[in-house]
Design a protein around this motif. Structure first.
Motif, PDB file in Angstrom:
ATOM      1  N   THR A   1     -39.108 -17.625 -63.348  1.00 36.24           N
ATOM      2  CA  THR A   1     -40.387 -17.789 -62.631  1.00 36.24           C
ATOM      3  C   THR A   1     -39.263 -19.126 -61.969  1.00 36.24           C
ATOM      4  OG1 THR A   1     -41.555 -15.936 -63.239  1.00 36.24           O
ATOM      5  CG2 THR A   1     -41.964 -17.260 -60.772  1.00 36.24           C
ATOM      6  N   GLY A   2     -39.193 -19.326 -60.686  1.00 36.45           N
ATOM      7  CA  GLY A   2     -38.601 -20.796 -60.090  1.00 36.45           C
ATOM      8  C   GLY A   2     -38.598 -20.399 -58.771  1.00 36.45           C
ATOM      9  N   SER A   3     -38.321 -21.473 -58.194  1.00 29.70           N
ATOM     10  CA  SER A   3     -37.556 -20.675 -56.283  1.00 29.70           C
ATOM     11  C   SER A   3     -35.436 -21.903 -56.342  1.00 29.70           C
ATOM     12  CB  SER A   3     -38.291 -21.627 -55.573  1.00 29.70           C
ATOM     13  OG  SER A   3     -38.731 -23.428 -55.609  1.00 29.70           O
ATOM     14  N   LYS A   4     -35.519 -21.305 -56.292  1.00 31.73           N
ATOM     15  CA  LYS A   4     -34.285 -21.779 -55.203  1.00 31.73           C
ATOM     16  C   LYS A   4     -33.807 -22.250 -53.660  1.00 31.73           C
ATOM     17  CE  LYS A   4     -30.836 -18.069 -56.128  1.00 31.73           C
ATOM     18  NZ  LYS A   4     -29.811 -17.492 -56.617  1.00 31.73           N
ATOM     19  N   MET A   5     -32.659 -22.810 -52.916  1.00 33.71           N
ATOM     20  CA  MET A   5     -32.276 -22.698 -52.090  1.00 33.71           C
ATOM     21  C   MET A   5     -31.327 -21.495 -51.834  1.00 33.71           C
ATOM     22  SD  MET A   5     -34.313 -25.318 -50.287  1.00 33.71           S
ATOM     23  CE  MET A   5     -33.176 -25.054 -49.182  1.00 33.71           C
ATOM     24  N   VAL A   6     -32.158 -20.719 -50.199  1.00 31.09           N
ATOM     25  CA  VAL A   6     -31.611 -19.452 -50.023  1.00 31.09           C
ATOM     26  C   VAL A   6     -30.843 -19.363 -48.580  1.00 31.09           C
ATOM     27  CG1 VAL A   6     -31.829 -17.027 -50.237  1.00 31.09           C
ATOM     28  CG2 VAL A   6     -32.299 -17.949 -51.775  1.00 31.09           C
ATOM     29  N   GLU A   7     -30.260 -18.815 -47.969  1.00 28.33           N
ATOM     30  CA  GLU A   7     -30.486 -18.802 -46.488  1.00 28.33           C
ATOM     31  C   GLU A   7     -31.079 -17.376 -45.758  1.00 28.33           C
ATOM     32  OE1 GLU A   7     -25.976 -18.593 -43.822  1.00 28.33           O
ATOM     33  OE2 GLU A   7     -25.917 -17.740 -45.927  1.00 28.33           O
ATOM     34  N   THR A   8     -31.803 -17.920 -45.061  1.00 34.09           N
ATOM     35  CA  THR A   8     -32.753 -17.246 -44.430  1.00 34.09           C
ATOM     36  C   THR A   8     -31.823 -16.119 -43.774  1.00 34.09           C
ATOM     37  OG1 THR A   8     -32.196 -17.970 -42.352  1.00 34.09           O
ATOM     38  CG2 THR A   8     -34.049 -19.229 -43.743  1.00 34.09           C
ATOM     39  N   GLU A   9     -30.647 -15.907 -43.606  1.00 37.06           N
ATOM     40  CA  GLU A   9     -30.302 -14.690 -43.001  1.00 37.06           C
ATOM     41  C   GLU A   9     -28.843 -14.717 -42.359  1.00 37.06           C
ATOM     42  OE1 GLU A   9     -31.136 -13.964 -38.824  1.00 37.06           O
ATOM     43  OE2 GLU A   9     -33.272 -13.603 -38.906  1.00 37.06           O
ATOM     44  N   ILE A  10     -27.845 -14.138 -43.440  1.00 32.32           N
ATOM     45  CA  ILE A  10     -27.154 -14.092 -43.675  1.00 32.32           C
ATOM     46  C   ILE A  10     -26.154 -15.042 -41.916  1.00 32.32           C
ATOM     47  CG2 ILE A  10     -24.262 -12.907 -44.148  1.00 32.32           C
ATOM     48  CD1 ILE A  10     -25.668 -10.992 -45.394  1.00 32.32           C
ATOM     49  N   GLY A  11     -24.788 -16.107 -42.893  1.00 29.34           N
ATOM     50  CA  GLY A  11     -24.438 -16.566 -41.414  1.00 29.34           C
ATOM     51  C   GLY A  11     -25.485 -17.858 -40.517  1.00 29.34           C
ATOM     52  N   SER A  12     -26.513 -17.633 -41.123  1.00 31.18           N
ATOM     53  CA  SER A  12     -27.873 -17.971 -40.015  1.00 31.18           C
ATOM     54  C   SER A  12     -27.261 -20.135 -40.299  1.00 31.18           C
ATOM     55  CB  SER A  12     -29.624 -17.997 -40.486  1.00 31.18           C
ATOM     56  OG  SER A  12     -29.494 -18.394 -41.568  1.00 31.18           O
ATOM     57  N   LYS A  13     -26.684 -20.822 -41.857  1.00 32.77           N
ATOM     58  CA  LYS A  13     -26.710 -21.868 -41.950  1.00 32.77           C
ATOM     59  C   LYS A  13     -27.655 -22.667 -42.376  1.00 32.77           C
ATOM     60  CE  LYS A  13     -21.907 -22.362 -40.026  1.00 32.77           C
ATOM     61  NZ  LYS A  13     -21.137 -22.577 -39.420  1.00 32.77           N
ATOM     62  N   VAL A  14     -28.982 -21.324 -42.203  1.00 35.01           N
ATOM     63  CA  VAL A  14     -30.366 -22.064 -42.464  1.00 35.01           C
ATOM     64  C   VAL A  14     -30.768 -21.882 -44.151  1.00 35.01           C
ATOM     65  CG1 VAL A  14     -32.788 -22.793 -41.229  1.00 35.01           C
ATOM     66  CG2 VAL A  14     -30.957 -22.156 -40.001  1.00 35.01           C
ATOM     67  N   PHE A  15     -31.128 -22.937 -44.355  1.00 36.80           N
ATOM     68  CA  PHE A  15     -31.394 -22.586 -45.915  1.00 36.80           C
ATOM     69  C   PHE A  15     -33.345 -23.160 -46.017  1.00 36.80           C
ATOM     70  CE2 PHE A  15     -27.226 -23.156 -45.797  1.00 36.80           C
ATOM     71  CZ  PHE A  15     -26.762 -21.676 -46.883  1.00 36.80           C
ATOM     72  N   ARG A  16     -33.436 -21.724 -47.377  1.00 45.14           N
ATOM     73  CA  ARG A  16     -35.601 -22.513 -47.116  1.00 45.14           C
ATOM     74  C   ARG A  16     -35.312 -22.012 -48.549  1.00 45.14           C
ATOM     75  NH1 ARG A  16     -35.168 -24.958 -43.480  1.00 45.14           N
ATOM     76  NH2 ARG A  16     -36.260 -24.364 -41.396  1.00 45.14           N
ATOM     77  N   LYS A  17     -36.404 -22.755 -49.455  1.00 47.88           N
ATOM     78  CA  LYS A  17     -36.451 -22.079 -50.842  1.00 47.88           C
ATOM     79  C   LYS A  17     -37.363 -21.282 -51.299  1.00 47.88           C
ATOM     80  CE  LYS A  17     -36.730 -26.394 -53.342  1.00 47.88           C
ATOM     81  NZ  LYS A  17     -37.797 -27.191 -54.440  1.00 47.88           N
ATOM     82  N   GLN A  18     -36.832 -20.560 -51.688  1.00 42.49           N
ATOM     83  CA  GLN A  18     -37.495 -18.986 -51.814  1.00 42.49           C
ATOM     84  C   GLN A  18     -37.805 -19.058 -53.736  1.00 42.49           C
ATOM     85  OE1 GLN A  18     -35.529 -15.456 -50.331  1.00 42.49           O
ATOM     86  NE2 GLN A  18     -35.656 -14.619 -51.920  1.00 42.49           N
ATOM     87  N   SER A  19     -39.345 -18.793 -53.819  1.00 39.88           N
ATOM     88  CA  SER A  19     -39.602 -17.609 -54.683  1.00 39.88           C
ATOM     89  C   SER A  19     -38.936 -16.772 -55.060  1.00 39.88           C
ATOM     90  CB  SER A  19     -40.748 -17.961 -55.075  1.00 39.88           C
ATOM     91  OG  SER A  19     -41.549 -19.395 -54.651  1.00 39.88           O
ATOM     92  N   GLY A  20     -38.974 -16.923 -56.906  1.00 43.62           N
ATOM     93  CA  GLY A  20     -38.473 -15.293 -57.442  1.00 43.62           C
ATOM     94  C   GLY A  20     -38.296 -15.271 -58.671  1.00 43.62           C
ATOM     95  N   THR A  21     -37.800 -14.170 -59.126  1.00 41.73           N
ATOM     96  CA  THR A  21     -36.620 -14.134 -60.645  1.00 41.73           C
ATOM     97  C   THR A  21     -36.082 -14.692 -60.792  1.00 41.73           C
ATOM     98  OG1 THR A  21     -38.907 -13.248 -61.714  1.00 41.73           O
ATOM     99  CG2 THR A  21     -37.069 -13.244 -62.965  1.00 41.73           C
ATOM    100  N   TYR A  22     -35.699 -15.708 -61.579  1.00 39.01           N
ATOM    101  CA  TYR A  22     -33.726 -16.000 -61.283  1.00 39.01           C
ATOM    102  C   TYR A  22     -32.895 -16.385 -62.814  1.00 39.01           C
ATOM    103  CZ  TYR A  22     -34.732 -16.699 -56.349  1.00 39.01           C
ATOM    104  OH  TYR A  22     -35.309 -16.854 -54.979  1.00 39.01           O
ATOM    105  N   LYS A  23     -31.682 -15.653 -63.016  1.00 42.23           N
ATOM    106  CA  LYS A  23     -31.254 -17.089 -63.854  1.00 42.23           C
ATOM    107  C   LYS A  23     -31.183 -18.547 -64.362  1.00 42.23           C
ATOM    108  CE  LYS A  23     -28.090 -13.307 -65.128  1.00 42.23           C
ATOM    109  NZ  LYS A  23     -26.502 -12.591 -64.537  1.00 42.23           N
ATOM    110  N   LYS A  24     -31.505 -18.326 -65.452  1.00 44.03           N
ATOM    111  CA  LYS A  24     -32.609 -19.779 -65.586  1.00 44.03           C
ATOM    112  C   LYS A  24     -30.930 -20.942 -64.992  1.00 44.03           C
ATOM    113  CE  LYS A  24     -34.349 -23.186 -68.461  1.00 44.03           C
ATOM    114  NZ  LYS A  24     -35.331 -23.365 -69.961  1.00 44.03           N
ATOM    115  N   TYR A  25     -29.966 -20.133 -64.973  1.00 43.54           N
ATOM    116  CA  TYR A  25     -28.756 -21.472 -64.848  1.00 43.54           C
ATOM    117  C   TYR A  25     -29.218 -21.253 -63.081  1.00 43.54           C
ATOM    118  CZ  TYR A  25     -25.939 -17.877 -63.362  1.00 43.54           C
ATOM    119  OH  TYR A  25     -25.689 -17.148 -62.741  1.00 43.54           O
TER     120      TYR A  25
END
Length: 416
Positions: free
Chosen positions: A336-360
């Motif tokens: 569980t953590g947060s990483k930078m994710v594009e808000t919409e495909i092609g928007s080029k705007v990135f925000r931190k999004q919480s969720g469950t991801y592979k640790k790397y």
């Protein structure tokens, strides 16, 4: 007609831009140059300045530098148009640049709106503010500029109250900012307002009681098992760049320093005393003079490289490459953590999004420092660990590694 361009004329990694004035008069071409106080890195000027970026910090920096260069250009061209071209010399141009930065002094009023006050605050505290803090302040300023444009009303310092806080938080959430990003920005807003109050500017009676709650986040670090996996990555899987990054990661994990410090390490900073290897440097963020013992794992890296540290890479490349290194090490348990994710495909705007991801996927340049503090907590006295990490107090250190009162109570039972 005159024109102006800006040049990077230095062999250094960071330097002030040169302004060049070009014009034609009586069938003869003239070129004069002068140095500005706009400081940029060679990488930024040659690669990032004119290139669209997905990185919001780079975009903000581009906007800031372009606006400043436009102001200087307009100032010089306006001065040029008011004089006879025959009277223009290099000294004239230099004096115009000096005039831009040091106009005739007047008793300026202290700004009462928040955005202009931020510039006043930066100048007022220019000798006390670190580069890292200044960078954060400018990011908050850009956020407030967008917010002010959205609300279509000037943000006055005296109006920073509970209604403003709610309006600001709602706007930020609508822009998909993470809760803790909003909380940090609001702390800066309160700091600006309290400083203004110190100088006699009216503030709202609710100011001191305003707060934005911080969201508890997972403290991601590399466990001793993770580190064994990293050390045991097959060499045939690593490119030279990834091998270099892996070595920097090991160095960061066993020295507990920020990337702004460990990426500047050189063998000249090392001294040997009583057979022990120590490295001496000044922390860039805090200005503290540090002496840190070199762990045997760090010495292994240095011995492999004939006593030298790995070659330096940019923060961005390091962040990208360590994810690849940890992926190769199969550090992929759901985390569980947060990483930078594009808000919409092609928007080029990135925000931190919480969720469950592979640790790397959650690994960043800061993970080495937190791994050091977490893995050695309880094995090395906390007072000694703080001496290495540079935290000011034990409570700050414990909060950094996410230790609660319950954790501390369980630690104490070991001594019963």
């Amino acid at each position: 007609m005159a024109s102006i361009n800006f040049l990077y004329r230095s062999t250094k990694e960071k330097a002030y831009l040169n302004l060049r004035l070009l014009y034609r008069h009586n069938s003869k071409d003239y070129v004069f140059g002068a140095k500005t106080k706009v400081e940029v890195s060679k990488i930024y000027w040659s690669i990032q300045h004119k290139k669209k970026s997905k990185d919001i910090e780079v975009t903000n920096l581009q906007t800031e530098i372009k606006n400043e260069l436009n102001k200087i250009e307009n100032h010089v061209l306006k001065a040029f148009n008011s004089v006879n071209p025959e009277n223009i010399t290099k000294d004239w141009l230099t004096s115009q640049i000096d005039y831009y930065y040091n106009p005739p002094t007047k008793d300026k009023e202290i700004p009462k709106d928040l955005i202009n006050y931020i510039d006043y605050y930066i100048n007022y505290r220019k000798n006390e503010t670190t580069k890292s803090t200044l960078k954060k302040i400018k990011v908050v300023k850009q956020l407030l500029i967008r917010f002010q444009a959205y609300r279509k009303a000037t943000i006055l310092i005296k109006d920073i109250n509970d209604n403003f806080k709610n309006e600001f938080v709602n706007y930020c959430k609508g822009e998909l900012y993470a809760q803790n990003t909003i909380q940090r920005a609001f702390i800066f807003i309160k700091t600006f307002c309290k400083h203004a109050r110190f100088l006699g500017i009216e503030t709202h009676q609710q100011l001191d009681g305003l707060r934005v709650d911080r969201q508890k986040v997972a403290k991601i670090y590399l466990t001793p098992k993770d580190l064994v996996k990293i050390e045991n990555i097959s060499k045939d899987k690593l490119t030279n760049s990834l091998e270099n990054t892996k070595d920097w990661l090991i160095i960061s994990v066993y020295t507990g320093q920020r990337i702004s410090d460990f990426m500047r390490f050189t063998k000249e900073q090392i001294r040997v005393e009583d057979g022990k290897h120590l490295i001496e440097f000044t922390q860039q963020k805090t200005g503290k003079n540090m002496t840190v013992p070199l762990h045997p794992k760090v010495l292994e890296v240095l011995n492999k490289r004939n006593g030298s540290f790995p070659y330096k890479i940019s923060d961005q490349k390091y962040n990208d490459f360590i994810k690849e290194v940890c992926k190769l090490a199969e550090i992929n348990e759901p985390t569980t953590g947060s990483k930078m994710v594009e808000t919409e495909i092609g928007s080029k705007v990135f925000r931190k999004q919480s969720g469950t991801y592979k640790k790397y996927e959650l690994v960043t340049s800061h993970i080495g420092r937190r791994s050091f503090a977490t893995n050695f907590y309880g094995k090395i006295p906390t007072s000694l660990l703080i001496n290495i990490t540079g935290h000011s107090t034990e409570s700050m250190f414990l909060n950094y590694i996410g230790k609660s009162n319950k954790d501390l109570a369980l630690e104490i039972t070991k001594y019963f």
